[in-house]
Scaffold this motif. Structure first.
Motif, PDB file in Angstrom:
ATOM      1  N   THR A 179     -14.569  -7.248  -4.566  1.00 24.62           N
ATOM      2  CA  THR A 179     -13.869  -7.043  -5.830  1.00 24.62           C
ATOM      3  C   THR A 179     -14.848  -6.633  -6.915  1.00 24.62           C
ATOM      4  O   THR A 179     -15.989  -7.093  -6.943  1.00 24.62           O
ATOM      5  CB  THR A 179     -13.136  -8.320  -6.277  1.00 24.62           C
ATOM      6  OG1 THR A 179     -14.078  -9.381  -6.382  1.00 24.62           O
ATOM      7  CG2 THR A 179     -12.062  -8.717  -5.289  1.00 24.62           C
ATOM      8  N   LEU A 188      -5.662  -8.319  -4.552  1.00 24.86           N
ATOM      9  CA  LEU A 188      -5.927  -9.345  -5.553  1.00 24.86           C
ATOM     10  C   LEU A 188      -6.579 -10.500  -4.816  1.00 24.86           C
ATOM     11  O   LEU A 188      -5.982 -11.092  -3.932  1.00 24.86           O
ATOM     12  CB  LEU A 188      -4.614  -9.799  -6.208  1.00 24.86           C
ATOM     13  CG  LEU A 188      -4.690 -11.043  -7.078  1.00 24.86           C
ATOM     14  CD1 LEU A 188      -5.587 -10.806  -8.281  1.00 24.86           C
ATOM     15  CD2 LEU A 188      -3.301 -11.459  -7.505  1.00 24.86           C
ATOM     16  N   ARG A 237      -3.737   4.234  -0.277  1.00 24.28           N
ATOM     17  CA  ARG A 237      -4.512   3.222  -1.017  1.00 24.28           C
ATOM     18  C   ARG A 237      -3.837   1.863  -0.871  1.00 24.28           C
ATOM     19  O   ARG A 237      -2.640   1.778  -0.636  1.00 24.28           O
ATOM     20  CB  ARG A 237      -4.601   3.602  -2.489  1.00 24.28           C
ATOM     21  CG  ARG A 237      -5.332   4.910  -2.660  1.00 24.28           C
ATOM     22  CD  ARG A 237      -5.569   5.296  -4.071  1.00 24.28           C
ATOM     23  NE  ARG A 237      -4.383   5.165  -4.902  1.00 24.28           N
ATOM     24  CZ  ARG A 237      -4.379   5.350  -6.201  1.00 24.28           C
ATOM     25  NH1 ARG A 237      -5.488   5.669  -6.812  1.00 24.28           N
ATOM     26  NH2 ARG A 237      -3.282   5.237  -6.900  1.00 24.28           N
ATOM     27  N   SER A 272      -7.262  -9.471 -11.617  1.00 29.55           N
ATOM     28  CA  SER A 272      -7.642  -8.065 -11.443  1.00 29.55           C
ATOM     29  C   SER A 272      -7.280  -7.617 -10.037  1.00 29.55           C
ATOM     30  O   SER A 272      -7.610  -8.295  -9.058  1.00 29.55           O
ATOM     31  CB  SER A 272      -9.149  -7.889 -11.632  1.00 29.55           C
ATOM     32  OG  SER A 272      -9.526  -8.259 -12.922  1.00 29.55           O
ATOM     33  N   VAL A 273      -6.614  -6.483  -9.946  1.00 29.56           N
ATOM     34  CA  VAL A 273      -6.278  -5.891  -8.657  1.00 29.56           C
ATOM     35  C   VAL A 273      -7.231  -4.728  -8.421  1.00 29.56           C
ATOM     36  O   VAL A 273      -7.359  -3.841  -9.262  1.00 29.56           O
ATOM     37  CB  VAL A 273      -4.812  -5.405  -8.628  1.00 29.56           C
ATOM     38  CG1 VAL A 273      -4.513  -4.699  -7.305  1.00 29.56           C
ATOM     39  CG2 VAL A 273      -3.856  -6.572  -8.847  1.00 29.56           C
ATOM     40  N   ASP A 274      -7.925  -4.767  -7.296  1.00 24.72           N
ATOM     41  CA  ASP A 274      -8.820  -3.685  -6.910  1.00 24.72           C
ATOM     42  C   ASP A 274      -8.094  -2.768  -5.942  1.00 24.72           C
ATOM     43  O   ASP A 274      -7.331  -3.230  -5.092  1.00 24.72           O
ATOM     44  CB  ASP A 274     -10.087  -4.238  -6.254  1.00 24.72           C
ATOM     45  CG  ASP A 274     -10.934  -5.011  -7.239  1.00 24.72           C
ATOM     46  OD1 ASP A 274     -11.607  -4.366  -8.056  1.00 24.72           O
ATOM     47  OD2 ASP A 274     -10.905  -6.258  -7.203  1.00 24.72           O
ATOM     48  N   THR A 275      -8.335  -1.478  -6.039  1.00 22.34           N
ATOM     49  CA  THR A 275      -7.692  -0.486  -5.179  1.00 22.34           C
ATOM     50  C   THR A 275      -8.736   0.128  -4.251  1.00 22.34           C
ATOM     51  O   THR A 275      -9.836   0.472  -4.689  1.00 22.34           O
ATOM     52  CB  THR A 275      -7.038   0.615  -6.039  1.00 22.34           C
ATOM     53  OG1 THR A 275      -6.114  -0.010  -6.943  1.00 22.34           O
ATOM     54  CG2 THR A 275      -6.285   1.596  -5.175  1.00 22.34           C
ATOM     55  N   HIS A 290       0.848  -1.174   0.000  1.00 24.20           N
ATOM     56  CA  HIS A 290       0.000   0.000   0.000  1.00 24.20           C
ATOM     57  C   HIS A 290       0.892   1.235   0.000  1.00 24.20           C
ATOM     58  O   HIS A 290       1.989   1.211   0.528  1.00 24.20           O
ATOM     59  CB  HIS A 290      -0.951  -0.012   1.195  1.00 24.20           C
ATOM     60  CG  HIS A 290      -0.291   0.219   2.506  1.00 24.20           C
ATOM     61  ND1 HIS A 290      -0.140   1.466   3.019  1.00 24.20           N
ATOM     62  CD2 HIS A 290       0.275  -0.619   3.403  1.00 24.20           C
ATOM     63  CE1 HIS A 290       0.474   1.388   4.185  1.00 24.20           C
ATOM     64  NE2 HIS A 290       0.744   0.128   4.435  1.00 24.20           N
ATOM     65  N   GLY A 299      -3.854  -2.114  -2.776  1.00 20.66           N
ATOM     66  CA  GLY A 299      -4.296  -2.966  -3.873  1.00 20.66           C
ATOM     67  C   GLY A 299      -4.534  -4.367  -3.358  1.00 20.66           C
ATOM     68  O   GLY A 299      -3.723  -4.908  -2.603  1.00 20.66           O
TER      69      GLY A 299
END
Length: 130
Positions: free
Chosen positions: A29, A9, A5, A47-50, A1, A7
């Motif tokens: 997600t 996965l 923020r 996909s990586v969500d933030t 981080h 990230g």
């Protein structure tokens, strides 16, 4: 981080919980990723969500064995309610309390494997975990 923020996965586990500022957020997600090590095999991608975070926030990652622990009457352990009632304790204490309350709720009958990781985010870019 970094920069307020984080990230995440997620490859099939329940969504992490983030406790901060007196509120609990479920970090769902936007686009589910395939199970670990399957993306290339099935021609997909991860996909990586933030998510926005703040110093002092507490992140709980856990397996479905925790969310699906049952009482004798069949009711699932109310993890989000439990987490929203927690005070800002060190991660090790949070995990000890969670384990104790899971055993109490299920009357010592945890029928599935359980794993959890608690991480407190601090303002220096570092984390505190057990």
């Amino acid at each position: 981080h970094e920069g307020g923020r984080i990230g995440i996965l997620n490859c099939g586990h329940p969504p992490p919980l983030l406790l901060g500022g007196g509120k609990l957020r479920v970090l769902e997600t936007a686009t589910p990723s395939p199970l670990l090590s399957l993306a290339e095999l099935i021609g997909d991608h991860y996909s990586v969500d933030t998510f926005e975070v703040a110093p002092g926030d507490l992140l709980l990652l856990y397996t479905d064995g925790i969310a699906e622990a049952r009482a004798r009457d069949g009711e699932f352990f109310p993890l989000t309610d439990w987490m929203s009632r927690q005070s800002p304790t060190p991660p090790r204490e949070l995990l000890a309390d969670l384990h104790r309350d899971l055993l109490r709720y299920s009357r010592g009958r945890l029928d599935d494997d359980i794993a959890a990781l608690a991480v407190r985010l601090n303002g220096t870019g570092d984390t505190e975990s057990p």
